[in-house]
Design a protein around this motif. Structure first.
Motif, PDB file in Angstrom:
ATOM      1  N   VAL A 223       2.096  11.734   8.482  1.00 30.53           N
ATOM      2  CA  VAL A 223       2.761  10.683   8.760  1.00 30.53           C
ATOM      3  C   VAL A 223       2.568  10.036  10.159  1.00 30.53           C
ATOM      4  O   VAL A 223       2.219   9.063  10.192  1.00 30.53           O
ATOM      5  N   GLU A 224       2.440  11.014  10.968  1.00 29.91           N
ATOM      6  CA  GLU A 224       2.046  10.412  12.215  1.00 29.91           C
ATOM      7  C   GLU A 224       0.708   9.829  12.271  1.00 29.91           C
ATOM      8  O   GLU A 224       0.436   8.713  13.027  1.00 29.91           O
ATOM      9  N   ASN A 225      -0.454  10.389  11.769  1.00 26.69           N
ATOM     10  CA  ASN A 225      -1.800   9.889  11.530  1.00 26.69           C
ATOM     11  C   ASN A 225      -1.936   8.719  10.758  1.00 26.69           C
ATOM     12  O   ASN A 225      -2.489   7.681  11.034  1.00 26.69           O
ATOM     13  N   THR A 226      -0.906   8.348   9.831  1.00 24.24           N
ATOM     14  CA  THR A 226      -0.944   7.312   8.986  1.00 24.24           C
ATOM     15  C   THR A 226      -0.129   6.125   9.692  1.00 24.24           C
ATOM     16  O   THR A 226      -0.649   5.025   9.827  1.00 24.24           O
ATOM     17  N   ALA A 227       0.768   6.510  10.736  1.00 22.23           N
ATOM     18  CA  ALA A 227       1.271   5.173  11.578  1.00 22.23           C
ATOM     19  C   ALA A 227       0.160   4.892  12.666  1.00 22.23           C
ATOM     20  O   ALA A 227       0.209   3.411  12.910  1.00 22.23           O
ATOM     21  N   LYS A 228      -0.753   5.601  13.016  1.00 23.06           N
ATOM     22  CA  LYS A 228      -1.863   5.357  13.798  1.00 23.06           C
ATOM     23  C   LYS A 228      -2.832   4.238  13.035  1.00 23.06           C
ATOM     24  O   LYS A 228      -3.281   3.405  13.741  1.00 23.06           O
ATOM     25  N   LYS A 229      -3.008   4.622  11.673  1.00 15.77           N
ATOM     26  CA  LYS A 229      -4.177   3.871  11.084  1.00 15.77           C
ATOM     27  C   LYS A 229      -3.162   2.601  10.811  1.00 15.77           C
ATOM     28  O   LYS A 229      -3.890   1.516  10.961  1.00 15.77           O
ATOM     29  N   PHE A 230      -2.004   2.487  10.636  1.00 18.57           N
ATOM     30  CA  PHE A 230      -1.198   1.222  10.422  1.00 18.57           C
ATOM     31  C   PHE A 230      -1.507   0.365  11.685  1.00 18.57           C
ATOM     32  O   PHE A 230      -1.583  -0.828  11.635  1.00 18.57           O
ATOM     33  N   MET A 231      -1.217   1.040  12.916  1.00 19.74           N
ATOM     34  CA  MET A 231      -1.469   0.155  14.264  1.00 19.74           C
ATOM     35  C   MET A 231      -2.568  -0.362  14.246  1.00 19.74           C
ATOM     36  O   MET A 231      -3.014  -1.548  14.650  1.00 19.74           O
ATOM     37  N   ARG A 232      -3.657   0.349  14.011  1.00 24.32           N
ATOM     38  CA  ARG A 232      -5.201  -0.157  13.817  1.00 24.32           C
ATOM     39  C   ARG A 232      -5.289  -1.382  13.036  1.00 24.32           C
ATOM     40  O   ARG A 232      -6.007  -2.472  13.210  1.00 24.32           O
ATOM     41  N   ALA A 233      -4.761  -1.256  11.843  1.00 17.45           N
ATOM     42  CA  ALA A 233      -4.738  -2.347  10.726  1.00 17.45           C
ATOM     43  C   ALA A 233      -3.882  -3.666  11.174  1.00 17.45           C
ATOM     44  O   ALA A 233      -4.374  -4.707  11.154  1.00 17.45           O
ATOM     45  N   ARG A 234      -2.849  -3.290  11.916  1.00 22.19           N
ATOM     46  CA  ARG A 234      -2.298  -4.567  12.392  1.00 22.19           C
ATOM     47  C   ARG A 234      -2.924  -5.259  13.416  1.00 22.19           C
ATOM     48  O   ARG A 234      -2.742  -6.435  13.690  1.00 22.19           O
ATOM     49  N   HIS A 235      -4.012  -4.671  14.251  1.00 22.65           N
ATOM     50  CA  HIS A 235      -5.028  -5.527  15.145  1.00 22.65           C
ATOM     51  C   HIS A 235      -5.638  -6.792  14.325  1.00 22.65           C
ATOM     52  O   HIS A 235      -5.749  -7.724  14.870  1.00 22.65           O
ATOM     53  N   PHE A 236      -5.847  -6.282  13.140  1.00 20.89           N
ATOM     54  CA  PHE A 236      -6.699  -7.341  12.065  1.00 20.89           C
ATOM     55  C   PHE A 236      -5.587  -8.156  11.363  1.00 20.89           C
ATOM     56  O   PHE A 236      -5.954  -9.430  10.938  1.00 20.89           O
ATOM     57  N   ASN A 237      -4.532  -7.481  10.903  1.00 22.18           N
ATOM     58  CA  ASN A 237      -3.383  -8.172  10.109  1.00 22.18           C
ATOM     59  C   ASN A 237      -2.087  -8.009  10.910  1.00 22.18           C
ATOM     60  O   ASN A 237      -1.347  -7.163  10.503  1.00 22.18           O
TER      61      ASN A 237
ATOM     62  N   VAL B 242       0.637  -1.291  -0.148  1.00 23.09           N
ATOM     63  CA  VAL B 242       0.139  -0.128   0.070  1.00 23.09           C
ATOM     64  C   VAL B 242       0.920   1.243  -0.084  1.00 23.09           C
ATOM     65  O   VAL B 242       1.833   1.438   0.682  1.00 23.09           O
ATOM     66  N   PHE B 243       0.636   1.951  -0.897  1.00 22.38           N
ATOM     67  CA  PHE B 243       1.116   3.535  -0.798  1.00 22.38           C
ATOM     68  C   PHE B 243       0.068   4.418  -0.198  1.00 22.38           C
ATOM     69  O   PHE B 243      -0.864   4.569  -0.729  1.00 22.38           O
ATOM     70  N   GLY B 244       0.539   4.791   0.929  1.00 24.55           N
ATOM     71  CA  GLY B 244      -0.571   5.591   1.727  1.00 24.55           C
ATOM     72  C   GLY B 244      -0.159   6.970   2.662  1.00 24.55           C
ATOM     73  O   GLY B 244       1.032   6.568   3.406  1.00 24.55           O
ATOM     74  N   VAL B 245      -0.756   7.764   2.648  1.00 28.32           N
ATOM     75  CA  VAL B 245      -0.291   8.693   3.635  1.00 28.32           C
ATOM     76  C   VAL B 245      -1.642   9.569   3.840  1.00 28.32           C
ATOM     77  O   VAL B 245      -2.291   9.794   2.969  1.00 28.32           O
ATOM     78  N   ASP B 246      -1.856  10.008   5.066  1.00 24.42           N
ATOM     79  CA  ASP B 246      -3.054  10.770   5.409  1.00 24.42           C
ATOM     80  C   ASP B 246      -3.088  12.352   4.786  1.00 24.42           C
ATOM     81  O   ASP B 246      -3.477  13.336   5.622  1.00 24.42           O
ATOM     82  N   LYS B 247      -2.771  12.625   3.633  1.00 21.79           N
ATOM     83  CA  LYS B 247      -2.757  13.948   3.175  1.00 21.79           C
ATOM     84  C   LYS B 247      -2.480  13.691   1.492  1.00 21.79           C
ATOM     85  O   LYS B 247      -1.683  12.887   1.046  1.00 21.79           O
ATOM     86  N   GLY B 248      -3.144  14.655   0.932  1.00 22.06           N
ATOM     87  CA  GLY B 248      -3.255  14.528  -0.579  1.00 22.06           C
ATOM     88  C   GLY B 248      -1.797  15.447  -1.009  1.00 22.06           C
ATOM     89  O   GLY B 248      -1.370  16.110  -0.383  1.00 22.06           O
ATOM     90  N   GLY B 249      -1.532  15.377  -2.235  1.00 19.06           N
ATOM     91  CA  GLY B 249      -0.536  16.225  -2.944  1.00 19.06           C
ATOM     92  C   GLY B 249       0.969  15.859  -2.652  1.00 19.06           C
ATOM     93  O   GLY B 249       1.850  16.784  -2.396  1.00 19.06           O
ATOM     94  N   VAL B 250       1.101  14.717  -2.037  1.00 21.03           N
ATOM     95  CA  VAL B 250       2.576  14.263  -1.659  1.00 21.03           C
ATOM     96  C   VAL B 250       3.401  13.117  -2.440  1.00 21.03           C
ATOM     97  O   VAL B 250       4.202  12.820  -2.164  1.00 21.03           O
ATOM     98  N   GLY B 251       2.709  13.008  -3.681  1.00 15.97           N
ATOM     99  CA  GLY B 251       3.330  12.230  -4.683  1.00 15.97           C
ATOM    100  C   GLY B 251       2.828  10.602  -4.733  1.00 15.97           C
ATOM    101  O   GLY B 251       3.582   9.842  -5.239  1.00 15.97           O
TER     102      GLY B 251
END
Length: 313
Positions: A176-190, A22-31
């Motif tokens: 990036v910090e917000n995305t890291a939090k999403k990552f940790m929530r997803a790890r609960h399931f994965n 997954v390429f992802g971050v909690d913000k648009g316009g970052v490439g």
């Protein structure tokens, strides 16, 4: 490598998809889309059977790869009905695409109407529909939206790894910090999900101080969870405009730019001018193409490390 796990007793089983990023971050316009498209293209050009999936309702990936824009209805129907994802084959040799579009957002209302948590339900849908087509591919890249968190988090629930794009500004670093939090929530399931790393995007080739400061802040934010990739992708607005106007990836654009420069020089010598609508804006994208090649190699190396980690555990 794959692992299976259940969200709840009432939720269908979800299976992690091997070598899916997954390429992802909690913000648009970052490439994010540029990175996803060019890494996919580089991998395909190197001989790896590659699939890129556009889960962004904006559906902007078509600009980078030059296929006709879709409204997302085919993807919406496939997910809703549990069918294999719709594929456009051979966009490039070894490169297939699952096109996105605005209709994907309609799925959230259906999931709410069913009384399902959208993120968890979407994870089960993408797991089934992607799992049905995943086997032939050496690499699967998933481009996710900066909004619609249920899509991004659902994709992380089936992915092998997350790559976070980052520009050198405070807003992106907060994202990036917000995305890291999403990552940790997803790890609960994965639980086998790993953070592949962060890639610095849009930094000037000569901006060494900015690059160093950005790297330091990213390293501080991510800690030992993942590296900041050594390769950084420079800022080149003319290349971005040329690439999307022509539907060409950067390594494909490079010879076209060289030819355009030759034509300009020849026309200048003969006292003629090149028509503006035919001329490319960039004058040299060779180094940018090399950066994407280097980044792709780093990502593959990191994927092999992640597979070794998970298999060892």
């Amino acid at each position: 490598m794959s692992s299976s796990f259940s969200l709840t007793e009432a939720t269908p089983q979800i299976t992690q998809i091997a070598r899916s990023i997954v390429f992802g971050v909690d913000k648009g316009g970052v490439g994010k889309t540029s990175l996803a498209a060019n890494v996919a293209g580089q991998a395909a050009a190197a001989g790896y059977k590659t699939l890129i999936i556009d889960l962004d309702p904006v559906g902007a990936l078509h600009n980078d790869l030059g296929y006709d824009k879709e409204d997302g209805s085919r993807l919406f129907d496939a997910l809703r009905k549990g069918r294999p994802l719709p594929i456009i084959e051979n966009i490039r040799p070894n490169l297939d695409v699952v096109p996105g579009g605005a209709d994907l957002r309609d799925l959230q209302g259906i999931l709410f109407a069913r009384g399902q948590a959208p993120m968890e339900a979407f994870a089960s849908l993408i797991s089934a529909s992607l799992g049905a087509i995943a086997d032939p591919y050496d690499l699967i890249i998933i481009d996710t939206p900066p909004g619609d968190p249920w899509i991004a988090e659902g994709a992380l629930c089936v992915a092998t790894a997350l790559v976070i794009p980052a520009r050198p500004d405070d807003g992106t670093l907060d994202a990036v910090e917000n995305t890291a939090k999403k990552f940790m929530r997803a790890r609960h399931f994965n639980p086998d999900l790993r953070l592949a790393g962060a890639v610095m995007f849009g930094i000037g080739g000569a901006s060494r101080r900015i690059a160093r400061q950005t790297r330091e802040r990213l390293t501080e934010t991510l800690g030992e969870a993942a590296p900041v990739f050594e390769t950084r992708i420079r800022y080149m607005e003319t290349a971005a405009v040329d690439s999307r106007r022509r539907g060409m990836l950067i390594h494909e654009l490079s010879p076209a730019v060289e030819e355009s420069v030759k034509q300009r020089f020849t026309a200048f010598k003969s006292g003629k001018s090149v028509e503006d609508d035919k001329a490319l804006l960039a004058t040299d994208v060779g180094n940018l193409a090399k950066e994407y090649t280097s980044l792709t190699r780093e990502i593959f190396t990191r994927l092999m490390e992640i597979e070794a980690e998970v298999n060892h555990d």
